[in-house]
Motif scaffolding. Structure first.
Motif, PDB file in Angstrom:
ATOM      1  N   ASN A 129     113.654  15.395 106.184  1.00  0.00           N
ATOM      2  CA  ASN A 129     112.940  14.251 105.634  1.00  0.00           C
ATOM      3  C   ASN A 129     113.021  14.218 104.110  1.00  0.00           C
ATOM      4  O   ASN A 129     112.360  14.989 103.418  1.00  0.00           O
ATOM      5  CB  ASN A 129     111.472  14.280 106.062  1.00  0.00           C
ATOM      6  N   THR A 130     113.864  13.352 103.623  1.00  0.00           N
ATOM      7  CA  THR A 130     113.990  13.141 102.177  1.00  0.00           C
ATOM      8  C   THR A 130     113.828  11.658 101.853  1.00  0.00           C
ATOM      9  O   THR A 130     114.257  11.212 100.780  1.00  0.00           O
ATOM     10  CB  THR A 130     115.360  13.617 101.677  1.00  0.00           C
ATOM     11  N   CYS A 131     113.216  10.896 102.769  1.00  0.00           N
ATOM     12  CA  CYS A 131     113.148   9.448 102.561  1.00  0.00           C
ATOM     13  C   CYS A 131     112.239   9.123 101.379  1.00  0.00           C
ATOM     14  O   CYS A 131     111.195   9.742 101.171  1.00  0.00           O
ATOM     15  CB  CYS A 131     112.698   8.723 103.821  1.00  0.00           C
ATOM     16  N   GLU A 132     112.667   8.148 100.617  1.00  0.00           N
ATOM     17  CA  GLU A 132     111.906   7.715  99.450  1.00  0.00           C
ATOM     18  C   GLU A 132     110.758   6.811  99.884  1.00  0.00           C
ATOM     19  O   GLU A 132     110.868   6.074 100.864  1.00  0.00           O
ATOM     20  CB  GLU A 132     112.819   6.970  98.475  1.00  0.00           C
ATOM     21  N   ILE A 133     109.674   6.850  99.141  1.00  0.00           N
ATOM     22  CA  ILE A 133     108.511   6.003  99.396  1.00  0.00           C
ATOM     23  C   ILE A 133     108.306   5.108  98.184  1.00  0.00           C
ATOM     24  O   ILE A 133     108.195   5.590  97.049  1.00  0.00           O
ATOM     25  CB  ILE A 133     107.239   6.841  99.640  1.00  0.00           C
ATOM     26  N   HIS A 134     108.291   3.795  98.420  1.00  0.00           N
ATOM     27  CA  HIS A 134     108.091   2.828  97.341  1.00  0.00           C
ATOM     28  C   HIS A 134     106.830   2.024  97.635  1.00  0.00           C
ATOM     29  O   HIS A 134     106.601   1.627  98.778  1.00  0.00           O
ATOM     30  CB  HIS A 134     109.280   1.876  97.232  1.00  0.00           C
ATOM     31  N   CYS A 135     106.042   1.779  96.620  1.00  0.00           N
ATOM     32  CA  CYS A 135     104.775   1.073  96.816  1.00  0.00           C
ATOM     33  C   CYS A 135     104.598   0.007  95.743  1.00  0.00           C
ATOM     34  O   CYS A 135     104.833   0.267  94.554  1.00  0.00           O
ATOM     35  CB  CYS A 135     103.616   2.069  96.774  1.00  0.00           C
ATOM     36  N   ALA A 136     104.210  -1.191  96.174  1.00  0.00           N
ATOM     37  CA  ALA A 136     104.027  -2.308  95.254  1.00  0.00           C
ATOM     38  C   ALA A 136     103.021  -1.941  94.148  1.00  0.00           C
ATOM     39  O   ALA A 136     102.090  -1.178  94.385  1.00  0.00           O
ATOM     40  CB  ALA A 136     103.515  -3.518  96.023  1.00  0.00           C
ATOM     41  N   PRO A 137     103.266  -2.477  92.959  1.00  0.00           N
ATOM     42  CA  PRO A 137     104.330  -3.413  92.580  1.00  0.00           C
ATOM     43  C   PRO A 137     105.631  -2.738  92.122  1.00  0.00           C
ATOM     44  O   PRO A 137     106.550  -3.433  91.693  1.00  0.00           O
ATOM     45  CB  PRO A 137     103.695  -4.171  91.419  1.00  0.00           C
ATOM     46  N   ALA A 138     105.703  -1.414  92.204  1.00  0.00           N
ATOM     47  CA  ALA A 138     106.903  -0.693  91.771  1.00  0.00           C
ATOM     48  C   ALA A 138     107.905  -0.660  92.922  1.00  0.00           C
ATOM     49  O   ALA A 138     107.933   0.292  93.708  1.00  0.00           O
ATOM     50  CB  ALA A 138     106.542   0.718  91.316  1.00  0.00           C
TER      51      ALA A 138
END
Length: 355
Positions: A129-138
């Motif tokens: 598990n190396t998945c990236e996590i992106h969260c608004a507004p970035a």
């Protein structure tokens, strides 16, 4: 292709194989147990309590905006409701992630605020598990991203970043436009599948603003209950992929089964594919629709086509292949045969013509 009693379009299956698929997950994904979270309308009613009644047909984002104007701490209340430690990921969180072969190839966007996809990814991909996590507004670049994107914010981030009220949606999709720009790039680049949304979901009204003329509707799909205003999805430029209402009284119980069946097939290894082909061709046709489509799909690649010719030695299967018009080009002197067609030609010669 029929999988789990759902006819998945070939374009959608091909997009998954070619790593061009983006899954959009809506509130319906986090409703079943053990997640047990409300949909957007029920969430708004819970936040309002006795303070204000949600009128029939009233846009939910405007309703939450009015609550906010009344000094109700809408964002904090939503975060508190959806940050419940007793709520856990359900099967659809895991199976939607299992559609992707690796964490590097994962492309999942959710308008949900809970972080169940992040939790499920730890189990699905394990040590990989190396998945990236992106969260608004970035948000990342829509035309080149991977990982999990919380498009409207998440409960493990500051509450004021949650996109809930009409003012929040206005900033995200209009004045600041960071959500709209992200979605436009996705829709121009990838094939998308909506799961857990209804045709009148307020969130879909905003997401649809990211649809552009450059992206044909042949690359937008939605898993919907059969007969549930499918024409309205088509009007939006989205192709409905219908599942039947559950016989158990739960009209959406077939949805997790369909997603699980597709994920299970997507994760089949070569030995497992060969085993299933061998089991199917061990009996003479006719066969059921799902098995038939599985065999037809095996002719999409030389490696799996070889499984068929290795185990199918009955003339009934020769007739079946001919009925599916897979042999037509073999008798066209102008045709340049594909690798799969060459495999079929050798199969005919070795098993039938010599006899």
């Amino acid at each position: 292709m029929n999988i789990g009693d759902v006819n998945f379009p070939e374009a959608l299956l091909a997009a998954r194989k070619e790593a061009r698929l983006v899954v959009f997950a809506g509130a319906g994904i986090s409703v079943p147990s053990p997640s047990n979270y409300p949909n957007f309308r029920a969430l708004a009613i819970e936040v309002a309590g006795e303070r204000l009644a949600l009128a029939e047909g009233q846009p939910i984002d405007q309703f939450l905006g009015k609550l906010n104007d009344l000094k109700v701490q809408v964002h904090k209340l939503v975060r508190d409701i959806l940050d419940n430690p007793s709520s856990k990921p359900n099967s659809m969180h895991f199976d939607l992630l299992r559609l992707f072969d690796s964490p590097e190839g994962l492309k999942l966007v959710t308008t949900n605020f809970d972080t169940h996809f992040s939790s499920a990814a730890l189990d699905v991909f394990g040590e990989r598990n190396t998945c990236e996590i992106h969260c608004a507004p970035a948000l990342p670049l829509g035309h080149a991203f991977s990982g999990i994107v919380y498009l409207h914010g998440a409960v493990n981030r500051p509450a004021d970043r949650l996109v809930l009220t009409d003012s929040d949606f206005g900033r995200a999709y209009l004045t600041e436009g960071w959500a709209r720009l992200f979605l436009q790039r996705i829709f121009e680049t990838y094939t998308v599948l909506f799961a857990g949304y209804s045709h009148n979901d307020p969130v879909m009204n905003y997401i649809a603003r990211g649809f552009t003329p450059e992206m044909g509707k042949s690359r937008r799909f939605a898993l919907v209950k059969s007969g549930e205003n499918e024409e309205l999805w088509t009007y939006r430029g989205v192709i409905p992929v219908a599942y039947r209402a559950g016989a158990d009284g739960n009209e959406h119980s077939a949805l997790p089964k369909a997603i699980a069946a597709w994920a299970g097939q997507a994760r089949l290894g070569m030995l497992e594919k060969e085993g299933r082909v061998r089991a199917i061709v061990g009996s003479a046709p006719p066969i059921d629709l799902e098995d038939s489509d599985f065999i037809l799909d095996s002719f999409s690649e030389p490696s799996t086509a070889r499984f068929f010719v290795q185990h199918a030695d009955s003339i009934k299967w020769l007739k079946w292949v001919e009925e599916k018009r897979l042999l037509k080009r073999l008798f066209d002197p102008r045709a340049t045969l594909t690798d799969v067609e060459v495999i079929l030609a050798w199969w005919i010669a070795q098993n039938f013509l010599c006899q």
